[in-house]
Design a protein around this motif. Structure first.
Motif, PDB file in Angstrom:
ATOM      1  N   ALA A  15      48.837  21.321  15.322  1.00  0.00           N
ATOM      2  CA  ALA A  15      48.862  20.388  15.986  1.00  0.00           C
ATOM      3  C   ALA A  15      47.412  19.295  15.787  1.00  0.00           C
ATOM      4  O   ALA A  15      48.673  17.616  15.776  1.00  0.00           O
ATOM      5  N   VAL A  16      46.614  18.797  15.292  1.00  0.00           N
ATOM      6  CA  VAL A  16      45.436  17.789  15.572  1.00  0.00           C
ATOM      7  C   VAL A  16      45.509  17.879  13.691  1.00  0.00           C
ATOM      8  O   VAL A  16      45.881  17.111  13.366  1.00  0.00           O
ATOM      9  N   LEU A  17      46.128  18.513  13.166  1.00  0.00           N
ATOM     10  CA  LEU A  17      45.990  18.382  11.587  1.00  0.00           C
ATOM     11  C   LEU A  17      47.575  17.821  11.224  1.00  0.00           C
ATOM     12  O   LEU A  17      47.867  16.681  10.563  1.00  0.00           O
ATOM     13  N   THR A  22      50.163  12.624  10.693  1.00  0.00           N
ATOM     14  CA  THR A  22      51.295  11.388  10.826  1.00  0.00           C
ATOM     15  C   THR A  22      50.609   9.828  11.027  1.00  0.00           C
ATOM     16  O   THR A  22      51.297   9.317  10.529  1.00  0.00           O
ATOM     17  N   LEU A  23      49.435  10.263  11.137  1.00  0.00           N
ATOM     18  CA  LEU A  23      48.314   8.792  11.386  1.00  0.00           C
ATOM     19  C   LEU A  23      48.768   8.140  10.389  1.00  0.00           C
ATOM     20  O   LEU A  23      48.973   6.964   9.993  1.00  0.00           O
ATOM     21  N   ILE A  36      38.444   9.021  15.209  1.00  0.00           N
ATOM     22  CA  ILE A  36      39.828  10.009  16.074  1.00  0.00           C
ATOM     23  C   ILE A  36      38.868  11.252  16.262  1.00  0.00           C
ATOM     24  O   ILE A  36      39.343  11.825  16.575  1.00  0.00           O
ATOM     25  N   VAL A  37      38.902  11.225  14.307  1.00  0.00           N
ATOM     26  CA  VAL A  37      38.403  12.845  14.479  1.00  0.00           C
ATOM     27  C   VAL A  37      37.072  13.087  15.212  1.00  0.00           C
ATOM     28  O   VAL A  37      37.163  14.158  15.997  1.00  0.00           O
ATOM     29  N   ILE A  38      36.431  12.332  15.163  1.00  0.00           N
ATOM     30  CA  ILE A  38      35.062  12.888  15.620  1.00  0.00           C
ATOM     31  C   ILE A  38      35.227  12.600  16.943  1.00  0.00           C
ATOM     32  O   ILE A  38      34.558  13.556  17.413  1.00  0.00           O
ATOM     33  N   SER A  39      36.144  11.848  17.722  1.00  0.00           N
ATOM     34  CA  SER A  39      36.317  12.796  19.376  1.00  0.00           C
ATOM     35  C   SER A  39      36.821  14.056  19.196  1.00  0.00           C
ATOM     36  O   SER A  39      36.627  14.205  20.099  1.00  0.00           O
TER      37      SER A  39
END
Length: 62
Positions: A15-17, A22-23, A36-39
């Motif tokens: 889901a995160v990947l 998508t972003l 976003i990835v760090i969070s």
């Protein structure tokens, strides 16, 4: 080995990947994506109960 937790981790990873891809495809700036990835990494560490590492032995001496 807890098989159910492994499946949940795999679903979360996919889901995160997928969200990251998508972003990127929709034109999100890489700098924003890095934040976003760090969070999300911090949230995942909290989910796994991984705290900051302390390599010093000062905490144990008393």
């Amino acid at each position: 080995m807890n098989h159910g937790k492994g499946v949940i981790d795999l679903i979360a990873f996919i889901a995160v990947l997928g969200t990251g891809i998508t972003l990127l495809l929709t034109g999100t700036k890489p700098e924003s994506l890095a934040v976003i990835v760090i969070s999300l990494t911090g949230l995942y560490q909290a989910y796994l109960h991984i705290g900051p590492r302390s390599d010093t032995k000062d905490d144990e001496s008393d």
